[in-house]
Scaffold this motif. Structure first.
Motif, PDB file in Angstrom:
ATOM      1  N   THR B 229       0.864  -1.177   0.000  1.00 40.92           N
ATOM      2  CA  THR B 229       0.000   0.000   0.000  1.00 40.92           C
ATOM      3  C   THR B 229       0.904   1.232   0.000  1.00 40.92           C
ATOM      4  O   THR B 229       2.083   1.131   0.357  1.00 40.92           O
ATOM      5  CB  THR B 229      -0.901  -0.012   1.256  1.00 40.92           C
ATOM      6  OG1 THR B 229      -0.111  -0.432   2.378  1.00 40.92           O
ATOM      7  CG2 THR B 229      -2.058  -0.970   1.078  1.00 40.92           C
ATOM      8  N   PRO B 230       0.361   2.417  -0.395  1.00 40.44           N
ATOM      9  CA  PRO B 230       1.262   3.543  -0.689  1.00 40.44           C
ATOM     10  C   PRO B 230       1.717   4.396   0.497  1.00 40.44           C
ATOM     11  O   PRO B 230       2.004   5.566   0.320  1.00 40.44           O
ATOM     12  CB  PRO B 230       0.421   4.374  -1.671  1.00 40.44           C
ATOM     13  CG  PRO B 230      -0.985   4.093  -1.297  1.00 40.44           C
ATOM     14  CD  PRO B 230      -1.032   2.720  -0.730  1.00 40.44           C
ATOM     15  N   GLU B 231       1.848   3.837   1.703  1.00 40.72           N
ATOM     16  CA  GLU B 231       2.296   4.643   2.836  1.00 40.72           C
ATOM     17  C   GLU B 231       3.721   5.165   2.625  1.00 40.72           C
ATOM     18  O   GLU B 231       4.550   4.498   2.025  1.00 40.72           O
ATOM     19  CB  GLU B 231       2.276   3.823   4.136  1.00 40.72           C
ATOM     20  CG  GLU B 231       0.910   3.595   4.711  1.00 40.72           C
ATOM     21  CD  GLU B 231       0.281   2.304   4.218  1.00 40.72           C
ATOM     22  OE1 GLU B 231       0.895   1.649   3.359  1.00 40.72           O
ATOM     23  OE2 GLU B 231      -0.813   1.960   4.698  1.00 40.72           O
ATOM     24  N   SER B 232       4.003   6.333   3.224  1.00 38.02           N
ATOM     25  CA  SER B 232       5.370   6.859   3.197  1.00 38.02           C
ATOM     26  C   SER B 232       6.167   6.200   4.323  1.00 38.02           C
ATOM     27  O   SER B 232       5.599   5.633   5.263  1.00 38.02           O
ATOM     28  CB  SER B 232       5.361   8.372   3.402  1.00 38.02           C
ATOM     29  OG  SER B 232       4.925   8.662   4.720  1.00 38.02           O
ATOM     30  N   ASP B 233       7.504   6.311   4.223  1.00 42.15           N
ATOM     31  CA  ASP B 233       8.358   5.772   5.286  1.00 42.15           C
ATOM     32  C   ASP B 233       8.053   6.455   6.618  1.00 42.15           C
ATOM     33  O   ASP B 233       8.139   5.849   7.675  1.00 42.15           O
ATOM     34  CB  ASP B 233       9.837   5.968   4.927  1.00 42.15           C
ATOM     35  CG  ASP B 233      10.252   5.108   3.740  1.00 42.15           C
ATOM     36  OD1 ASP B 233       9.516   4.149   3.433  1.00 42.15           O
ATOM     37  OD2 ASP B 233      11.290   5.408   3.127  1.00 42.15           O
ATOM     38  N   LYS B 234       7.697   7.733   6.514  1.00 39.10           N
ATOM     39  CA  LYS B 234       7.367   8.469   7.741  1.00 39.10           C
ATOM     40  C   LYS B 234       6.158   7.835   8.431  1.00 39.10           C
ATOM     41  O   LYS B 234       6.175   7.581   9.641  1.00 39.10           O
ATOM     42  CB  LYS B 234       7.072   9.930   7.405  1.00 39.10           C
ATOM     43  CG  LYS B 234       6.707  10.760   8.610  1.00 39.10           C
ATOM     44  CD  LYS B 234       6.229  12.152   8.233  1.00 39.10           C
ATOM     45  CE  LYS B 234       5.268  12.634   9.303  1.00 39.10           C
ATOM     46  NZ  LYS B 234       4.126  13.350   8.772  1.00 39.10           N
ATOM     47  N   GLU B 235       5.123   7.541   7.658  1.00 40.64           N
ATOM     48  CA  GLU B 235       3.931   6.922   8.255  1.00 40.64           C
ATOM     49  C   GLU B 235       4.281   5.571   8.884  1.00 40.64           C
ATOM     50  O   GLU B 235       3.832   5.245   9.987  1.00 40.64           O
ATOM     51  CB  GLU B 235       2.845   6.728   7.195  1.00 40.64           C
ATOM     52  CG  GLU B 235       2.139   8.019   6.806  1.00 40.64           C
ATOM     53  CD  GLU B 235       1.154   7.811   5.668  1.00 40.64           C
ATOM     54  OE1 GLU B 235      -0.059   7.865   5.924  1.00 40.64           O
ATOM     55  OE2 GLU B 235       1.603   7.578   4.523  1.00 40.64           O
ATOM     56  N   ILE B 236       5.082   4.803   8.159  1.00 40.01           N
ATOM     57  CA  ILE B 236       5.458   3.476   8.663  1.00 40.01           C
ATOM     58  C   ILE B 236       6.204   3.584   9.993  1.00 40.01           C
ATOM     59  O   ILE B 236       5.848   2.936  10.983  1.00 40.01           O
ATOM     60  CB  ILE B 236       6.348   2.731   7.633  1.00 40.01           C
ATOM     61  CG1 ILE B 236       5.542   2.454   6.364  1.00 40.01           C
ATOM     62  CG2 ILE B 236       6.909   1.445   8.221  1.00 40.01           C
ATOM     63  CD1 ILE B 236       6.383   1.963   5.201  1.00 40.01           C
ATOM     64  N   MET B 237       7.229   4.444  10.021  1.00 39.13           N
ATOM     65  CA  MET B 237       8.070   4.495  11.215  1.00 39.13           C
ATOM     66  C   MET B 237       7.392   5.203  12.387  1.00 39.13           C
ATOM     67  O   MET B 237       7.677   4.898  13.548  1.00 39.13           O
ATOM     68  CB  MET B 237       9.428   5.141  10.909  1.00 39.13           C
ATOM     69  CG  MET B 237      10.315   4.324   9.990  1.00 39.13           C
ATOM     70  SD  MET B 237      10.437   2.547  10.360  1.00 39.13           S
ATOM     71  CE  MET B 237      11.155   2.564  11.997  1.00 39.13           C
ATOM     72  N   HIS B 238       6.493   6.128  12.075  1.00 38.75           N
ATOM     73  CA  HIS B 238       5.755   6.757  13.181  1.00 38.75           C
ATOM     74  C   HIS B 238       4.773   5.757  13.798  1.00 38.75           C
ATOM     75  O   HIS B 238       4.580   5.740  15.015  1.00 38.75           O
ATOM     76  CB  HIS B 238       5.075   8.046  12.718  1.00 38.75           C
ATOM     77  CG  HIS B 238       6.016   9.217  12.644  1.00 38.75           C
ATOM     78  ND1 HIS B 238       5.984  10.280  13.508  1.00 38.75           N
ATOM     79  CD2 HIS B 238       7.066   9.455  11.817  1.00 38.75           C
ATOM     80  CE1 HIS B 238       6.957  11.133  13.220  1.00 38.75           C
ATOM     81  NE2 HIS B 238       7.624  10.659  12.188  1.00 38.75           N
TER      82      HIS B 238
END
Lengths: 256, 418
Positions: B229-238
């Motif tokens: 899915t198109p999450e950013s790395d920021k979303e993943i790590m937060h």
């Protein structure tokens, strides 16, 4: 510089340290008898191992070093590398000559040499803990033979005894021709010459001495190893970094 | 007879392999009953698959029958694949016999959901109970919490398992709803929270009553699939950061999505799994857990994604050149740890060794730092006089050109962190 020749044992090495102080030697070159080439121009002193003297040196070191460091000395010694004897002697003298805490001086070459060699031996010990594959024999002994770079068998006793407390096991070092045998009560060092009877291939006891279930489980293990791989992620470079090729002979899942 | 068990193992190991956790460390289970196995201390990787992943546990599903239809999962209801189920005894015998031969550290047991959550969880519990009580097995057990299972069953499971885990699957609720409308992050938080509270409760009691039994001694973990899915790395790590904080997780795993479906919502079959991205996420995870970085320093609105060509620590350093150079002979441990090319072990050695005298280049090299990389960011006893300050782009260029192309490779290669 004084030249000392010792018998290659840890006791002998510690005795050499003792003599170096007794004789007030400024610098000592230490070689084992095995690696000693007599030289007409240099006199040598033959160290006779003495339990008493060795113990005094060991106890002296233990006053300044924690358990971890004492174990590092032992591990570095088990590397059997000719140069490490000199490093160990120099390290011991460095520790004895300096105040407690000197072992933290990683800028010192003796400290670093012992630390790094003990790490190498430790890694080899860890690899044996990981890569040994027992085969179950018909007389219910779990058997493996090994061929490690360093003499790590003495370091393996506790690990295998704690883990395999309810099964008999035997780990045999092909190169050094001795093994550890656990009889459900205690671990003993045993010596016998295997090479004549068995092939040097690891994981290759003849079928007739194996338990009938052994074939099934070694087969299932191979199946499992294959099924758990993700081909889309194949990365042999990483694979080989984790399992260098010289260890493949241990791994039943990598055979045939 | 041989053939049936072989086929089951093939199906149920294949279905379990996308769960990446293989850790077998962090427990304190000793072999005190003269049984089989010892799960105290550090884990052991007994072998590595050709994809370079560690094999530490026998990782299987109890069954790949499943009532759910999650698009990213190979065992989804609508997928036309062979199905199988182990019996309780089969799992127990496989585990014991693999362990006895030193193949594994223990068992990783997960399952598709058949009938309902409690029915499935009850069977998982029956297996671990038999291993511990009847077989006196003290090896490592990693058990999945089944979303929706009752608290009684979760608690019973926790009495026998070393680690429990439950997967977030997608990094955001939105992503999860897109691919698995029947699931939600709330279903994951509930059991995570319940187990976490029980861990705290047991360890409090342990302080008072020594005979309090162990409860999930190696803690909990979770996993997110990335790149589906198109999450950013920021979303993943937060998200990861929040779960580390809120549920005291031991680990969050990031699993690059391997295309296994023709579903149009997902990357097509045959496209490369995002292995370098996955590696960068793990590096970030390490920086958060062992290097004292706050997730906000590495990923924020200005930098929502990690660089692919350089690691996140170097990336951070290049963005913050005002904090360098760091003098290794005087700086705080905390700051030495932030130098690209210096790891935890080297940083510790540096602060110990410098008590005995100022450190020089040759000593730093011998201590084991990556000098080529670190030299742009440090001062030491014999550092050369630097006439001008270099800017970030220049340093990055030099480091990339000196590296053995490790950073320049295309998606072919997974870079290892472990």
């Amino acid at each position: 510089m004084d030249l000392y020749v010792f018998d290659g044992t840890l006791e002998g090495l510690l005795t050499a340290v003792f003599h170096s102080y007794q004789k007030k030697a400024a610098q000592v070159k230490l070689v084992s008898r095995e690696h000693f080439h007599p030289d007409v121009f240099q006199e040598s002193f033959t160290v006779i191992s003495e339990d008493e003297k060795a113990k005094r040196v060991w106890a002296g070191l233990a006053k300044k070093l924690d358990r971890e460091w004492m174990l590092r000395i032992y591990k570095a010694f088990l590397s059997e590398q000719p140069d490490i004897f000199q490093d160990l002697l120099d390290f011991a003298r460095y520790i004895i000559d300096h105040a407690e805490g000197a072992s933290e001086n990683y800028g010192n070459k003796h400290v670093l040499a012992i630390s790094q060699m003990s790490q190498k031996v430790h890694r080899e010990k860890h690899r044996m803990e990981a890569f040994i594959r027992f085969q179950q024999t018909a007389d219910q002994i779990y058997y493996a033979h090994i061929d490690p770079d360093f003499n790590v068998l003495p370091l393996l006793t506790d690990h295998f005894k704690n883990r395999y407390a309810d099964q008999k096991w035997l780990i045999y070092d092909l190169k050094r021709k001795y093994g550890l045998f656990y009889d459900l009560e205690k671990v003993e060092e045993i010596e016998f010459d295997f090479a004549a009877e068995f092939s040097a291939n690891l994981n290759a006891l003849p079928q007739q001495v194996l338990d009938p279930k052994e074939e099934l489980y070694s087969l299932l293990w191979k199946d499992y190893f294959r099924s758990t791989n993700i081909p889309a992620r194949k990365n042999m470079k990483l694979h080989i970094r984790h399992v260098p090729k010289r260890y493949w002979k241990y791994l039943s899942e990598k055979q045939g | 007879m041989f053939e049936r068990i072989r086929e089951k193992l093939e199906i149920l190991a294949d279905a379990a392999k996308y769960d990446v956790s293989c850790s077998s460390s962090g427990s304190n289970r000793k072999n005190e009953n003269k049984g089989l196995g010892d799960a105290e201390g550090t884990g052991i990787c007994h072998t590595y698959t050709e994809d370079g992943r560690c094999v530490s546990l026998l990782k299987i599903l109890l069954t790949n029958h499943c009532v759910y239809d999650c698009a990213f999962c190979v065992s989804r209801r609508s997928n036309d694949i062979k199905r199988a189920a182990f019996t309780v005894d089969e799992v127990v015998e496989l585990t014991m016999n693999f362990y006895r031969r030193n193949y594994i550290e223990g068992l990783f047991l997960s399952s598709g959901i058949f009938k309902n959550a409690d029915y499935t969880m009850e069977r998982l519990v029956r297996i671990v109970k038999k291993l511990r009580n009847e077989e006196r097995f003290n090896g490592y057990i990693h058990l999945k919490s089944i979303p929706g299972a009752s608290e009684e069953l979760l608690k019973e499971a926790g009495m026998y398992a070393d680690r429990m885990s439950i997967n977030l699957e997608m990094p955001t609720e939105l992503g999860l709803k897109l691919l698995a409308p029947e699931k939600s992050h709330e279903d994951v938080k509930k059991p995570l929270n319940y187990i976490q509270q029980s861990i705290v409760q047991f360890s409090d009691e342990k302080g008072l009553i020594k005979s309090t039994p162990r409860f999930v001694p190696a803690g909990q973990s979770t996993q997110m699939v990335i790149g589906a899915t198109p999450e950013s790395d920021k979303e993943i790590m937060h998200t990861a950061n929040a779960f580390y904080k809120n549920f005291s997780l031991k680990r969050v795993y990031y699993s690059g999505y391997i295309p296994i479906s023709h579903d149009t919502r997902l990357p097509v079959i045959g496209s490369q799994p995002p292995l370098i991205r996955e590696n960068r996420l793990y590096q970030t995870d390490w920086l958060m857990r062992f290097y004292g970085f706050d997730v906000q320093e590495i990923l924020n609105d200005a930098n929502p994604n990690l660089d692919i060509d350089i690691d996140p620590k170097l990336s951070w350093a290049l963005r913050n050149l005002d904090q360098f150079p760091v003098d290794v002979n005087t700086a705080d441990y905390r700051m030495i740890l932030r130098v690209p090319g210096i790891g935890v072990a080297s940083a510790l050695k540096i602060v110990q060794a410098r008590k005995f005298g100022r450190l020089h280049q040759d000593q730093l090299k011998k201590i084991g730092i990556s000098f080529k990389k670190a030299r742009h960011f440090i001062r030491y006893a014999d550092s050369p006089i630097q006439l001008r300050e270099y800017e970030a782009g220049h340093i990055k260029g030099v480091i990339l050109s000196e590296g053995n192309s490790k950073y320049l490779k295309t998606a072919q290669n997974q870079l290892s962190l472990f």
